[in-house]
Design an enzyme around this catalytic site. Structure first.
Site, PDB file in Angstrom:
ATOM      1  N   CYS A 279      17.080  16.767  52.595  1.00 39.68           N
ATOM      2  CA  CYS A 279      16.845  17.917  54.176  1.00 39.68           C
ATOM      3  C   CYS A 279      16.145  17.173  55.329  1.00 39.68           C
ATOM      4  CB  CYS A 279      15.413  19.266  54.020  1.00 39.68           C
ATOM      5  SG  CYS A 279      14.505  18.401  53.353  1.00 39.68           S
TER       6      CYS A 279
ATOM      7  N   CYS B 294      11.440  22.452  48.792  1.00 33.79           N
ATOM      8  CA  CYS B 294       9.824  21.914  49.765  1.00 33.79           C
ATOM      9  C   CYS B 294       9.180  21.348  48.499  1.00 33.79           C
ATOM     10  CB  CYS B 294       9.546  22.588  51.179  1.00 33.79           C
ATOM     11  SG  CYS B 294      10.327  23.376  52.110  1.00 33.79           S
TER      12      CYS B 294
HETATM   13 FE1  FES Z   1      12.666  20.064  54.149  1.00 35.85          FE
HETATM   14 FE2  FES Z   1      10.229  21.285  54.125  1.00 35.85          FE
HETATM   15  S1  FES Z   1      12.558  21.593  55.055  1.00 35.85           S
HETATM   16  S2  FES Z   1      10.959  20.216  52.723  1.00 35.85           S
END
Ligand code: FES
Length: 149
Positions: free
Chosen positions: A50, A119
């Site tokens: 992400c 996450c």
């Molecule tokens: Fe990437 Fe939480 S959105 S670690």
């Protein structure tokens, strides 16, 4: 004006409670173990798919993780995940700490919304990398003198 701000704050908190568990909110708002550990025995910085990055530092006492610290530039759920994974790792023997998984972090947080589950993976992976950094340092103790982390 104060009343409007109070009710806005209340609305935001109600919204958060409808999405996140109490534990997630607590760890996101009051993260444990945040920050770099001086003279750490192991360290890792990892960027997940992400684009968010987490760092974890560990200090050992014998075979146990005596202290763990983290930092992330990610979202609130990555802060909660870093906070929780360092809590889970503290006082664990290294082999047990290596077993801490994404699911363990999710369970300890009482879950995350599906779109935020990665996450917890970011946190579990960074911990594993910090432990393997420590293990590789055992073989190359001279590296400590060139450390810039
Ligand atoms: Fe990437 Fe939480 S959105 S670690």
């Amino acid at each position: 004006m104060d009343d409007e701000l109070d009710s806005l704050q209340q609305m935001i908190e109600e919204d958060m409670r409808s999405i996140y568990s109490k534990t997630v909110i607590d760890h996101a708002m009051n993260p444990r173990n945040m920050g770099r550990l001086k003279d750490a025995d192991g360290w890792a910085r990892y960027t997940g798919p992400c684009g968010d990055t987490m760092e974890i530092w560990i200090k050992l006492s014998g075979d146990k993780i005596e202290q763990a610290g983290f930092f992330t530039d990610g979202c609130g759920t990555s802060i909660a995940s870093g906070s929780m994974v360092t809590e889970l790792a503290t006082d664990k023997e290294l082999d047990k700490a290596l077993e801490i998984s994404q699911n363990d972090v999710l369970a300890a947080l009482d879950g995350l919304p599906e779109e935020s589950e990665h996450c917890a993976l970011l946190a579990a992976t960074t911990l594993k990398l910090a432990i393997s950094d420590y293990l590789s340092r055992l073989k190359e103790p001279w590296r400590k003198h060139y450390d810039r982390r």
